[in-house]
Design an enzyme around this catalytic site. Structure first.
Site, PDB file in Angstrom:
ATOM      1  N   HIS A 203       0.820  -1.215   0.000  1.00  0.00           N
ATOM      2  CA  HIS A 203       0.000   0.000   0.000  1.00  0.00           C
ATOM      3  C   HIS A 203       0.853   1.262   0.000  1.00  0.00           C
ATOM      4  CE1 HIS A 203      -2.221  -3.260   2.049  1.00  0.00           C
ATOM      5  NE2 HIS A 203      -3.148  -2.911   1.182  1.00  0.00           N
TER       6      HIS A 203
HETATM    7  S1  FES Z   1       1.703  -0.622   3.380  1.00  0.00           S
HETATM    8 FE1  FES Z   1       0.058  -1.940   3.695  1.00  0.00          FE
HETATM    9  S2  FES Z   1       1.021  -3.719   4.312  1.00  0.00           S
HETATM   10 FE2  FES Z   1       2.656  -2.384   4.008  1.00  0.00          FE
END
Ligand code: FES
Length: 238
Positions: A203
């Site tokens: 993410h």
């Molecule tokens: S940024 Fe979501 S799991 Fe690493």
């Protein structure tokens, strides 16, 4: 009054007299039967005493219930029973506790994984090594002088999870962290991201060269596990 009605009244009176007399006879018979029944039954209390006088302090005779073997025989039996039951209970308790401890203690393979020893001499400066410890990846970074300076000079007070670099390392040149993103648990990529540390592609979380979160959805810095340096050239994690 007509002769017919006077005869009827006389017949009624006669009938009523006869019924009354029969009821009286029946009542007398019942009273006699009750008197006979109450005088015929008797009850003898064991607390009445031997004399005819009503003595309520008299004690009944318990001889036939008494132990004929004497007081010592009884005590020996009681001690034997108490001692035997105590021994059986202690043995049962010991077996239960032992079984519980054996079941709950870690098995040999788990104990072997509890600590991991790493030879630091095999990790050159400026390189990352990933090892597995208790089923999780652990990042070991041999930091350069520039990386140490960058980590120490960062304005950590303003970060999302404020922590100085000195709180995250025992020796400035060795950074040891769990390789698990604090957002949803992906494994970040080393030497990547906007801050020269680690980047989580799941993410988009960016960690700096001290493993602190700088950008993206992760709420916390990468976790530092328990570790020690038993010698200059070795590291023990766990
Ligand atoms: S940024 Fe979501 S799991 Fe690493």
């Amino acid at each position: 009054m007509s002769p017919l009605s006077s005869t009827a009244a006389s017949v009624l009176r006669q009938g009523a007299r006869q019924q009354l007399s029969a009821l009286r006879t029946q009542k007398r018979g019942m009273a006699d039967a009750y008197t006979k029944a109450t005088t015929a039954s008797s009850y003898s209390s064991p607390f009445r005493g031997t004399s005819d006088r009503r003595d309520t302090t008299a004690i009944p005779d318990f001889k036939k219930y008494r132990n004929s073997g004497g007081e010592n025989t009884q005590k020996v039996f009681q001690y034997f029973m108490v001692g035997s039951m105590g021994a059986v209970t202690a043995l049962g308790a010991k077996a239960t506790v032992q079984d519980f401890l054996v079941n709950m203690s870690a098995s040999a393979d788990v104990l072997a994984q509890a600590k991991v020893e790493v030879d630091l001499a095999s990790i050159p400066e400026g390189k990352n090594v990933i090892i597995k410890w208790r089923g999780k990846p652990v990042f070991i970074r041999h930091r350069t002088e520039d990386e140490i300076k960058e980590a120490e000079d960062a304005k950590w007070e303003a970060l999302r999870d404020p922590q100085p670099d000195s709180d995250r390392v025992k020796k400035p040149e060795w950074l040891i962290m769990l390789g698990v993103c604090t957002h949803l648990g992906c494994v970040p990529i080393g030497e990547a991201g906007d801050f020269g540390g680690w980047f989580c592609p799941c993410h988009g979380s960016h960690y700096d060269i001290s493993g602190r979160i700088r950008k993206g959805p992760a709420p916390l810095n990468l976790e530092v596990p328990a570790y020690d340096f038993p010698t200059e050239e070795s590291l023990v994690i766990g």
